[in-house]
Design an enzyme around this catalytic site. Structure first.
Site, PDB file in Angstrom:
ATOM      1  N   ASP A  94       3.131  15.155  31.252  1.00 21.67           N
ATOM      2  CA  ASP A  94       3.434  15.025  29.819  1.00 21.67           C
ATOM      3  C   ASP A  94       4.581  14.028  29.620  1.00 21.67           C
ATOM      4  O   ASP A  94       5.712  14.423  29.357  1.00 21.67           O
ATOM      5  CB  ASP A  94       3.860  16.392  29.242  1.00 21.67           C
ATOM      6  N   ASP A 139      -6.325  23.202  23.739  1.00 18.33           N
ATOM      7  CA  ASP A 139      -4.970  23.727  23.849  1.00 18.33           C
ATOM      8  C   ASP A 139      -4.989  25.093  23.177  1.00 18.33           C
ATOM      9  O   ASP A 139      -5.350  25.193  22.005  1.00 18.33           O
ATOM     10  CB  ASP A 139      -3.970  22.825  23.114  1.00 18.33           C
TER      11      ASP A 139
HETATM   12  O1  1PR Z   1       3.946  23.361  32.083  1.00 14.43           O
HETATM   13  O2  1PR Z   1       2.418  24.310  33.775  1.00 14.43           O
HETATM   14  O3  1PR Z   1       3.065  25.650  31.780  1.00 14.43           O
HETATM   15  O4  1PR Z   1       1.543  23.714  31.598  1.00 14.43           O
HETATM   16  C1  1PR Z   1       1.528  23.598  30.207  1.00 14.43           C
HETATM   17  C2  1PR Z   1       0.363  22.746  29.852  1.00 14.43           C
HETATM   18  O5  1PR Z   1       0.229  22.788  28.444  1.00 14.43           O
HETATM   19  C3  1PR Z   1       0.525  21.304  30.249  1.00 14.43           C
HETATM   20  O6  1PR Z   1      -0.681  20.843  30.780  1.00 14.43           O
HETATM   21  C4  1PR Z   1       0.835  20.579  28.954  1.00 14.43           C
HETATM   22  O7  1PR Z   1       0.219  19.319  28.918  1.00 14.43           O
HETATM   23  C5  1PR Z   1       0.220  21.479  27.916  1.00 14.43           C
HETATM   24  N1  1PR Z   1       0.980  21.509  26.653  1.00 14.43           N
HETATM   25  C6  1PR Z   1       2.176  22.079  26.477  1.00 14.43           C
HETATM   26  N2  1PR Z   1       2.551  21.950  25.190  1.00 14.43           N
HETATM   27  C7  1PR Z   1       1.583  21.293  24.555  1.00 14.43           C
HETATM   28  C8  1PR Z   1       1.566  20.946  23.123  1.00 14.43           C
HETATM   29  O8  1PR Z   1       0.665  20.268  22.657  1.00 14.43           O
HETATM   30  N3  1PR Z   1       2.554  21.401  22.381  1.00 14.43           N
HETATM   31  N4  1PR Z   1      -0.526  20.376  25.205  1.00 14.43           N
HETATM   32  C9  1PR Z   1       0.584  21.005  25.474  1.00 14.43           C
HETATM   33  C10 1PR Z   1      -0.963  19.333  25.855  1.00 14.43           C
HETATM   34  C11 1PR Z   1      -2.137  17.528  25.520  1.00 14.43           C
HETATM   35  C12 1PR Z   1      -3.478  17.164  25.819  1.00 14.43           C
HETATM   36  C13 1PR Z   1      -4.216  16.926  24.551  1.00 14.43           C
HETATM   37  C14 1PR Z   1      -4.376  15.444  24.597  1.00 14.43           C
HETATM   38  C15 1PR Z   1      -5.482  14.926  23.784  1.00 14.43           C
HETATM   39  N5  1PR Z   1      -2.044  18.888  25.215  1.00 14.43           N
HETATM   40  O9  1PR Z   1      -4.140  17.917  26.752  1.00 14.43           O
HETATM   41  O10 1PR Z   1      -5.317  17.715  24.542  1.00 14.43           O
HETATM   42  O11 1PR Z   1      -3.145  14.842  24.241  1.00 14.43           O
HETATM   43  O12 1PR Z   1      -5.241  15.123  22.452  1.00 14.43           O
HETATM   44  P1  1PR Z   1      -5.913  14.158  21.376  1.00 14.43           P
HETATM   45  O13 1PR Z   1      -7.247  13.788  21.914  1.00 14.43           O
HETATM   46  O14 1PR Z   1      -6.039  15.023  20.161  1.00 14.43           O
HETATM   47  O15 1PR Z   1      -4.980  13.007  21.201  1.00 14.43           O
HETATM   48  P2  1PR Z   1       2.835  24.290  32.332  1.00 14.43           P
END
Ligand code: 1PR
Length: 465
Positions: free
Chosen positions: A320, A162
């Site tokens: 999400d 991320d």
């Molecule tokens: O909506 O098209 O602009 O895409 C935004 C992208 O960014 C989406 O794929 C969304 O999942 C991601 N995203 C947005 N905000 C966050 C955040 O964390 N604040 N991260 C975020 C998503 C989630 C996973 C993470 C797993 C594993 N990250 O990809 O890596 O939950 O984590 P872990 O193994 O530590 O539990 P758009």
């Protein structure tokens, strides 16, 4: 044309050709790009890499007079390497959104894989090759694992980064707890877990089967303004030879000067910079809501546009969802599931509400409904997160992953909550997930990728070592 050290490359503008370019240069050749049909006629050796949709590629070939030149080049028996679609286009026709007429150099029709035997289509992943004759052609490929978009597959382990700009303006790898990426200190700074290019390179060396970059604030900043992100992709693709996915902010956009950018342009820029797949979050939720309301595929959503040109296999939808507990599954119009572990007030059921803008806004659609809709609209894979489990290290949300991986026939990547090697074998034994993704445990160096794979192997699950 050119001398002995030149390879002519037919890049018709769809798909990630950067990895092919890198490979050609690695082998010590120079690249001559096909600008006109003359360049094909004069080529000494020609590579035709094809990622994308059959019809769109044929259109380009026909429009620019390339089709004819290509046919005479191949018919005159000169060195030619057609990769994937670049080979398929030589057949008479394809069933992909068709029938669509091909170049007709090879008799036969390009058909769709049969998914009725439980195979997920498109099949996307790493597999071992079983070579039946004594051919030595693949001897250089280590232990002969190859990335397929095909019919049998090993289980991939994906490292997810991320990324976002921190308060100092640097693009950093961050990682949240339930999507909250700020330290709970007085300064409240964005957690910084490292540099994107370095970490991605390290994960590749450690054995990650794929690497994903999610630009998590892409929903508010326009990705094409974020030249740093594109730079990161370019650098990463030079050293990381596993599939690269990038997501965040893929949508139509009008900038401050009134210039309109289609989501397709945004995606194209990502592909040109080295991405093999793009991932869509928020915009896919809006598209699915619209589709469920009207029952009409407009063809205009980012999902539909990008998969039409680049092929379904190039488009991941990232979901999400957040758990909403229920006493009674009939209380909502969304599909609910029975929970292995009851909710805080003894609730036995939950539905999973989709969110947009990095979990900031809940939408009137469930993960189940979304998954089915985006499959219809052309998604090739689903990256299934779970906000409740994200960063908790207590294991994947088996209830959610089971519900979604049983509902669709495209591959589902299980994400959020991995904290130990056992969590990976659990998700593969209890659900139909096709891959598992983790972030925190790799960033914090708690569990190396290699240990995850050794564990899976011990449990009888095939992986690429
Ligand atoms: O909506 O098209 O602009 O895409 C935004 C992208 O960014 C989406 O794929 C969304 O999942 C991601 N995203 C947005 N905000 C966050 C955040 O964390 N604040 N991260 C975020 C998503 C989630 C996973 C993470 C797993 C594993 N990250 O990809 O890596 O939950 O984590 P872990 O193994 O530590 O539990 P758009």
């Amino acid at each position: 044309g050119g001398g002995d050290s030149v390879v002519t490359l037919l890049d018709y503008g769809a798909g990630n050709v950067r990895s092919v370019r890198n490979a050609i240069r690695f082998l010590g050749f120079d690249i001559k790009d096909v600008q006109t049909s003359e360049d094909i006629v004069n080529a000494k050796r020609l590579i035709f890499p094809g990622v994308g949709a059959f019809a769109a590629a044929m259109d380009v070939l026909n429009r620019n007079g390339l089709a004819e030149a290509l046919c005479s080049y191949i018919e005159s028996d000169q060195p030619f390497l057609g990769i994937c679609l670049g080979l398929q286009l030589l057949f008479e026709s394809s069933e992909e959104k068709g029938p669509v007429k091909g170049l007709g150099l090879i008799p036969g029709v390009v058909g769709r894989f049969d998914s009725s035997n439980g195979c997920r289509v498109p099949h996307i992943g790493w597999n071992a090759l079983q070579i039946k004759d004594d051919s030595e052609i693949l001897d250089d490929i280590g232990n002969r694992h190859v990335y397929f978009v095909h019919s049998y597959r090993a289980i991939p382990v994906i490292a997810c980064l991320d990324v976002r700009t921190n308060d100092k303006g640097d693009l950093v790898v961050t990682k949240g707890d339930q999507y909250d990426v700020r330290e709970h200190t007085k300064e409240n700074e964005v957690r910084n877990l490292g540099k994107p290019v370095e970490l991605a390179g390290q994960y590749y060396l450690d054995g990650a089967d794929e690497v994903s970059f999610l630009n998590i604030t892409g929903f508010r900043a326009f990705p094409l303004d974020d030249l740093l992100m594109l730079q990161i992709l370019r650098y990463t693709s030079e050293n990381v030879f596993v599939p690269l996915t990038v997501g965040g902010g893929i949508r139509d956009f009008t900038d401050g000067n009134g210039r309109y950018y289609s989501s397709l342009e945004v995606a194209s820029e990502y592909f040109r910079s080295g991405a093999d797949k793009i991932s869509i979050g928020s915009d896919a939720v809006y598209a699915a809501e619209e589709f469920l309301k009207t029952g009409v595929k407009t063809g205009k959503s980012s999902l539909e546009q990008i998969s039409r040109v680049y092929g379904n296999q190039a488009v991941v939808v990232s979901i999400d969802p957040r758990r909403v507990y229920l006493r009674n599954p009939d209380d909502v119009k969304f599909k609910a599931t029975r929970m292995r572990n009851p909710g805080p007030n003894g609730e036995e059921y939950a539905w999973y509400q989709c969110t947009v803008n990095g979990g900031r806004e809940g939408r009137p659609i469930g993960a189940y409904e979304l998954a089915k809709a985006v499959e219809e609209l052309g998604a090739g894979e689903i990256l299934l997160n779970c906000i409740d489990c994200d960063g908790q290290g207590k294991g994947f949300d088996i209830d959610l992953i089971q519900m979604i991986s049983d509902a669709v026939s495209i591959p589902v990547i299980a994400s959020s909550g991995a904290g130990a090697v056992e969590h990976f074998s659990e998700v593969f034994s209890k659900t139909n997930a096709s891959a598992a993704l983790a972030a925190g445990i790799f960033h914090r160096k708690e569990v190396p990728i290699q240990s995850v794979k050794e564990h899976l192997l011990k449990e009888g699950i095939e992986v690429r070592i």
